[in-house]
Write a protein that holds these residues in place. Structure first.
Motif, PDB file in Angstrom:
ATOM      1  N   SER A 190       0.864  -1.160   0.062  1.00  0.00           N
ATOM      2  CA  SER A 190       0.082  -0.188   0.058  1.00  0.00           C
ATOM      3  C   SER A 190       0.715   1.294   0.078  1.00  0.00           C
ATOM      4  CB  SER A 190      -0.903   0.006   1.166  1.00  0.00           C
ATOM      5  OG  SER A 190      -0.332  -0.049   2.270  1.00  0.00           O
ATOM      6  N   THR A 191       2.083   1.143   0.511  1.00  0.00           N
ATOM      7  CA  THR A 191       3.078   2.548   0.478  1.00  0.00           C
ATOM      8  C   THR A 191       3.253   2.980  -0.938  1.00  0.00           C
ATOM      9  OG1 THR A 191       3.869   1.539   2.647  1.00  0.00           O
ATOM     10  CG2 THR A 191       5.032   3.309   1.371  1.00  0.00           C
ATOM     11  N   ARG A 192       3.803   1.721  -1.600  1.00  0.00           N
ATOM     12  CA  ARG A 192       4.078   2.125  -3.147  1.00  0.00           C
ATOM     13  C   ARG A 192       2.603   2.763  -3.716  1.00  0.00           C
ATOM     14  NH1 ARG A 192       6.489  -2.717  -2.609  1.00  0.00           N
ATOM     15  NH2 ARG A 192       4.718  -3.903  -3.591  1.00  0.00           N
ATOM     16  N   LEU A 193       1.386   2.278  -3.617  1.00  0.00           N
ATOM     17  CA  LEU A 193       0.365   2.718  -4.367  1.00  0.00           C
ATOM     18  C   LEU A 193      -0.064   4.052  -3.625  1.00  0.00           C
ATOM     19  CD1 LEU A 193      -2.034  -0.387  -4.509  1.00  0.00           C
ATOM     20  CD2 LEU A 193      -0.394   0.898  -6.359  1.00  0.00           C
ATOM     21  N   TRP A 194       0.424   4.676  -2.269  1.00  0.00           N
ATOM     22  CA  TRP A 194      -0.081   5.941  -1.859  1.00  0.00           C
ATOM     23  C   TRP A 194       0.723   6.638  -2.613  1.00  0.00           C
ATOM     24  CZ3 TRP A 194      -4.104   7.332   0.225  1.00  0.00           C
ATOM     25  CH2 TRP A 194      -5.092   6.588   1.061  1.00  0.00           C
ATOM     26  N   ASP A 195       1.956   6.641  -2.913  1.00  0.00           N
ATOM     27  CA  ASP A 195       3.075   7.178  -3.717  1.00  0.00           C
ATOM     28  C   ASP A 195       2.174   7.511  -5.125  1.00  0.00           C
ATOM     29  OD1 ASP A 195       4.550   7.435  -1.487  1.00  0.00           O
ATOM     30  OD2 ASP A 195       6.138   5.706  -2.356  1.00  0.00           O
ATOM     31  N   ARG A 196       1.811   6.625  -5.767  1.00  0.00           N
ATOM     32  CA  ARG A 196       1.197   6.673  -7.038  1.00  0.00           C
ATOM     33  C   ARG A 196      -0.334   7.686  -7.172  1.00  0.00           C
ATOM     34  NH1 ARG A 196       1.127   1.029 -10.196  1.00  0.00           N
ATOM     35  NH2 ARG A 196       0.758   2.551 -11.902  1.00  0.00           N
ATOM     36  N   ARG A 256      -4.439  13.493  -5.929  1.00  0.00           N
ATOM     37  CA  ARG A 256      -4.717  14.241  -4.785  1.00  0.00           C
ATOM     38  C   ARG A 256      -5.361  13.251  -3.615  1.00  0.00           C
ATOM     39  NH1 ARG A 256      -7.891  16.516  -8.957  1.00  0.00           N
ATOM     40  NH2 ARG A 256      -7.240  18.923  -9.572  1.00  0.00           N
ATOM     41  N   PHE A 257      -4.910  12.170  -3.569  1.00  0.00           N
ATOM     42  CA  PHE A 257      -5.129  11.402  -2.239  1.00  0.00           C
ATOM     43  C   PHE A 257      -3.906  11.553  -1.458  1.00  0.00           C
ATOM     44  CE2 PHE A 257      -7.638   8.945  -5.456  1.00  0.00           C
ATOM     45  CZ  PHE A 257      -8.917   8.982  -4.754  1.00  0.00           C
ATOM     46  N   GLN A 317     -12.026  18.140 -10.311  1.00  0.00           N
ATOM     47  CA  GLN A 317     -10.897  18.912 -10.428  1.00  0.00           C
ATOM     48  C   GLN A 317     -11.305  20.459  -9.987  1.00  0.00           C
ATOM     49  OE1 GLN A 317     -10.119  18.690 -14.637  1.00  0.00           O
ATOM     50  NE2 GLN A 317      -8.576  17.091 -14.399  1.00  0.00           N
ATOM     51  N   GLU A 318     -12.863  20.904 -10.281  1.00  0.00           N
ATOM     52  CA  GLU A 318     -13.081  22.037  -9.893  1.00  0.00           C
ATOM     53  C   GLU A 318     -12.879  22.411  -8.201  1.00  0.00           C
ATOM     54  OE1 GLU A 318     -16.773  22.747 -11.329  1.00  0.00           O
ATOM     55  OE2 GLU A 318     -16.139  23.292 -13.282  1.00  0.00           O
ATOM     56  N   TYR A 319     -13.357  21.067  -7.524  1.00  0.00           N
ATOM     57  CA  TYR A 319     -13.499  21.091  -5.877  1.00  0.00           C
ATOM     58  C   TYR A 319     -12.209  20.636  -5.382  1.00  0.00           C
ATOM     59  CZ  TYR A 319     -18.459  22.262  -6.182  1.00  0.00           C
ATOM     60  OH  TYR A 319     -19.344  23.031  -6.320  1.00  0.00           O
ATOM     61  N   GLY A 320     -11.340  20.348  -6.162  1.00  0.00           N
ATOM     62  CA  GLY A 320      -9.966  19.560  -5.783  1.00  0.00           C
ATOM     63  C   GLY A 320     -10.351  18.489  -4.983  1.00  0.00           C
ATOM     64  N   LEU A 321     -11.175  17.621  -5.366  1.00  0.00           N
ATOM     65  CA  LEU A 321     -11.645  16.489  -4.808  1.00  0.00           C
ATOM     66  C   LEU A 321     -10.509  15.074  -5.267  1.00  0.00           C
ATOM     67  CD1 LEU A 321     -13.896  15.143  -3.241  1.00  0.00           C
ATOM     68  CD2 LEU A 321     -14.919  14.524  -5.302  1.00  0.00           C
ATOM     69  N   PRO A 322     -10.225  14.178  -4.361  1.00  0.00           N
ATOM     70  CA  PRO A 322      -9.286  13.358  -4.806  1.00  0.00           C
ATOM     71  C   PRO A 322     -10.274  12.325  -5.524  1.00  0.00           C
ATOM     72  CG  PRO A 322      -8.812  13.789  -2.442  1.00  0.00           C
ATOM     73  CD  PRO A 322      -9.997  14.547  -2.991  1.00  0.00           C
ATOM     74  N   GLU A 353     -13.456  11.192   0.680  1.00  0.00           N
ATOM     75  CA  GLU A 353     -14.574  11.821   1.660  1.00  0.00           C
ATOM     76  C   GLU A 353     -14.293  13.365   2.196  1.00  0.00           C
ATOM     77  OE1 GLU A 353     -18.033  10.582   3.937  1.00  0.00           O
ATOM     78  OE2 GLU A 353     -17.265  10.219   2.041  1.00  0.00           O
ATOM     79  N   GLU A 354     -14.394  14.112   1.190  1.00  0.00           N
ATOM     80  CA  GLU A 354     -14.065  15.640   1.451  1.00  0.00           C
ATOM     81  C   GLU A 354     -15.106  16.649   1.051  1.00  0.00           C
ATOM     82  OE1 GLU A 354     -10.227  16.433   0.160  1.00  0.00           O
ATOM     83  OE2 GLU A 354      -9.239  14.493   1.058  1.00  0.00           O
ATOM     84  N   ILE A 355     -14.974  17.763   1.071  1.00  0.00           N
ATOM     85  CA  ILE A 355     -15.919  18.995   0.887  1.00  0.00           C
ATOM     86  C   ILE A 355     -15.804  18.938  -0.879  1.00  0.00           C
ATOM     87  CG2 ILE A 355     -16.034  21.400   0.611  1.00  0.00           C
ATOM     88  CD1 ILE A 355     -14.963  21.637   3.208  1.00  0.00           C
TER      89      ILE A 355
END
Length: 534
Positions: free
Chosen positions: A288-294, A299-300, A338-343, A364-366
Motif C-alpha cells: 500500500s505504501t507504493r500505491l499511496w505514492d502513485r 490528490r489522495f 478538479q473544480e473542487y480539488g476532490l481526490p 470523503e471531502e468537501i
C-alpha cells in the motif's frame, strides 16, 4: 488593431497623391487595388474592389457625351469599383461635368488627379499600403491567437477563454448552449437580452444592436452539439476591427479545448485503471505504501478517508447530450472533481460503444456532494463505507457493488410504481451508501434477481399460484400486520382477511405467528412489498 483593408477615404487623404474629391460616394468602401485603364470593356480588366485610374483617353475620339460617360459609370458600378480617379491636364483640363452628373446619380466616388502626379505613384501607394497592412495584421492576429492559446493551460480553459475575449474587445463575451444556457460569460452586457435576439437567428453570423450594445454572434458545432459565441461592445468600430478574427480564433480554440479535455480524461482513466485493478485484486499492507505514492497525483493523501464506488448507466440519463466543458459523462465527472480539488481515481467500462459503468475511489471531502450529483445525472451509484487503509480496498469494492445492486433494485421499484401517465421526462439515478442499506436489501444484493425468484418459487410455489392470497399477504405486511387496516386497504371485512390468512397457513403448513415464517415470506415477497410501500 489595424483594419484589414484600405478605405476610399484613407486613400483620398493620403499625402502627396494630389487627389481632389469631386463626388463623394461611399467613402468607407475597401480599396483592394488600383489599375489604370484607357480602353473600353472596363469589366474585363478591373477586379471587384479595385479603383480605376484614367485620363479620359477613350473619350478623345469624339465620343465625349453624356451617354458615353454614363456607360463608363455603369460599368464601374457593375464591377463594384469603389472609386474613379480621373487625371486632369492630359486630355481634359477638368473632369467632364457629364461624368460627374452620372457619378452623383449612381453614388460612385470620383476624384481628380493633378497632372504632376504619375498614376504609378497611386498604384504603388495602394499596393504598399495593402502589403504593409497585411503584414501588420498577420502579426497582430498571431499575437491575438497566442494570447487566446494561453487560456488552454488553466484548470477551466472555457471560462478563461471567454474572459480573455471580453478583455480583447473591452466589452462582454458570452458562450451559450443551443438551449440558451450560459456556459460562460464576462462583462456587463445583457446576456439574456442578447440571447433573445440570437435564439431565432439562422445566418452563419449576424450583427444586432441590443440597447447600447453592438453585438456580433456566430454559431458553432462541436461533436454534434450547437453553441453560440456572442461578442458585445458599446463601440461599433471595435467589432468592425476585431469580431471576425476573434470569432474565427475562438471557434478553433473551443475545438482544441474539447480535444484537451478528452485527452486529459483518457490519460487520467488509463493511468488510474492499473492502480484500481491492483486494489480490486487485493494488496498487502506493505504494497500500500507504493500505491499511496502513485495516488498522490490524484490528490489522495495517506490517512485521509476515501470510499470505493461503482456506478451503472441509466437507461435514459438526464444529460442527454454532452456538455462543452467535458464532452462526455466521464469528462464531466473528472471536471467537477478538479473544480473542487476532490481526490478521484476511476476507470470506465464500455459496451457496444456506450459507457455502461464507472468505478473507482473518491475522497470523503468537501465537494463530494456536487460531484455525486454529477454522477447521478447519468448513473445509479453504490458507495462503500469510508476507510483509510488501501489494503482494505478489495473488500470495500465488494461493498460498493452490493450497494449498487440495492440502488438498482430500488430504482426498479420506483419505476414499477409510477403510472403510465406520470412517467417523468428526466429521472436522476439513485445513490446507496453501504452503511445505509438495510439488512434485507443487503442480503438480497448478494444474489441476482433471477436466483431470488427461483428460490421463492421453489419454496412458495403453491402460495404464489393464488394471487388473491398473495395480495392479501402483501397488504398485511405493508399495514404492520394489522387485520383491520388490511381489511380497509382491500375493502374487505376483517373476518375475510382472517379467513385468507388461515388459508395461507394451511398452504405453507406453518403458522404466521412464527417469526421465522414471517421473515421467509417477507424476503420472498420483498419486491412486491417495496413497490406497495412506495
Amino acid at each position: 488593431m489595424l483594419k484589414r483593408v484600405l478605405t476610399v477615404e484613407e486613400l483620398l487623404q493620403a499625402p502627396g497623391l494630389g487627389l481632389d474629391l469631386l463626388v463623394a460616394g461611399d467613402l468607407a468602401l475597401p480599396v483592394l487595388g488600383a489599375h489604370t485603364i484607357e480602353i473600353d470593356g472596363v469589366g474585363n480588366w478591373l477586379e471587384r474592389g479595385w479603383v480605376m485610374l484614367t485620363t479620359g483617353m477613350r473619350f478623345t475620339d469624339g465620343r465625349a457625351s453624356s451617354h458615353s460617360f454614363g456607360e463608363l459609370v455603369a460599368e464601374l458600378t457593375a464591377c463594384r469599383a469603389p472609386a474613379l480617379l480621373f487625371g486632369v491636364g492630359v486630355h481634359f483640363d477638368r473632369v467632364p461635368e457629364e461624368l460627374l452628373t452620372a457619378a452623383r446619380t449612381s453614388g460612385l466616388t470620383v476624384a481628380a488627379v493633378r497632372a504632376d502626379v504619375p498614376f504609378w505613384t497611386i498604384e504603388s501607394y495602394v499596393s504598399r499600403a495593402l502589403d504593409r497592412r497585411d503584414s501588420l495584421l498577420a502579426r497582430q492576429e498571431l499575437e491575438l491567437q497566442n494570447g487566446l492559446l494561453e487560456t488552454l493551460a488553466g484548470d477551466d480553459p472555457v471560462r478563461a477563454l471567454v474572459h480573455r475575449l471580453g478583455l480583447l474587445i473591452r466589452g462582454t463575451a458570452v458562450l451559450y448552449e443551443e438551449s440558451g444556457r450560459v456556459v460562460a460569460s464576462t462583462g456587463e452586457g445583457p446576456a439574456m437580452l442578447i440571447w433573445n435576439e440570437i435564439k431565432d437567428a439562422r445566418p452563419a453570423q449576424f450583427r444586432v444592436v441590443v440597447g447600447r450594445w453592438h453585438v456580433v454572434a456566430r454559431p458553432t458545432v462541436l461533436r454534434g452539439v450547437g453553441y453560440w459565441i456572442a461578442l458585445g461592445s458599446r463601440r461599433a468600430e471595435v467589432l468592425d476591427e476585431l469580431a471576425e478574427p476573434v470569432l474565427e480564433a475562438t471557434q478553433r480554440l473551443l475545438g482544441a479545448v474539447r480535444g484537451v479535455r478528452s485527452l486529459s480524461t483518457a490519460q487520467a482513466v488509463a493511468e488510474s485503471s492499473e492502480i484500481l485493478s491492483l486494489l480490486r485484486a487485493g494488496i498487502t499492507p506493505e504494497a500500500s505504501t507504493r500505491l499511496w505514492d502513485r495516488l498522490r497525483s490524484y490528490r489522495f493523501q495517506r490517512g485521509r478517508p476515501l470510499r470505493c464506488f461503482l456506478a451503472t448507466a441509466l437507461p435514459q440519463p438526464t444529460q442527454t447530450q454532452p456538455g462543452l466543458q467535458g464532452g462526455s459523462p466521464a469528462d464531466e465527472i473528472l471536471q467537477v472533481a478538479q473544480e473542487y480539488g476532490l481526490p478521484l481515481a476511476f476507470d470506465q467500462h464500455n459496451e457496444h460503444g456506450q459507457q455502461s459503468q464507472i468505478s473507482g475511489m473518491v475522497g470523503e471531502e468537501i465537494g463530494v456532494d456536487p460531484w455525486t450529483s454529477t454522477v447521478l445525472q447519468n448513473f445509479h451509484m453504490g458507495v462503500s463505507e469510508p476507510f483509510v487503509d488501501l489494503h482494505q480496498a478489495r473488500a470495500h469494492f465488494r461493498d460498493a457493488e452490493r450497494a449498487l445492486r440495492v440502488a438498482v433494485r430500488r430504482a426498479g421499484y420506483r419505476g414499477l410504481t409510477k403510472g403510465a401517465m406520470e412517467q417523468p421526462a428526466r429521472s436522476a439515478g439513485l445513490l446507496v451508501r453501504f452503511e445505509d442499506a438495510d439488512i434485507i436489501n443487503w442480503l438480497l444484493s448478494s444474489r441476482s434477481p433471477d436466483a431470488v425468484a427461483t428460490k421463492t418459487n421453489q419454496q412458495f410455489s403453491q402460495l404464489l399460484a393464488h394471487e388473491d392470497l398473495v395480495v392479501t399477504l402483501v397488504a398485511y405486511f405493508t399495514r404492520g400486520m394489522d387485520i383491520t387496516a388490511t381489511a380497509d386497504e382491500l375493502f374487505m371485512h376483517p373476518n375475510s382477511v382472517r379467513y385468507r390468512l388461515r388459508r395461507i397457513e394451511k398452504i405453507i403448513e406453518a403458522p404466521l405467528a412464527s417469526a421465522a415464517v414471517i421473515a421467509n415470506l417477507y424476503v420472498a415477497l420483498h419486491d412486491r412489498i417495496s413497490r406497495a410501500e412506495q
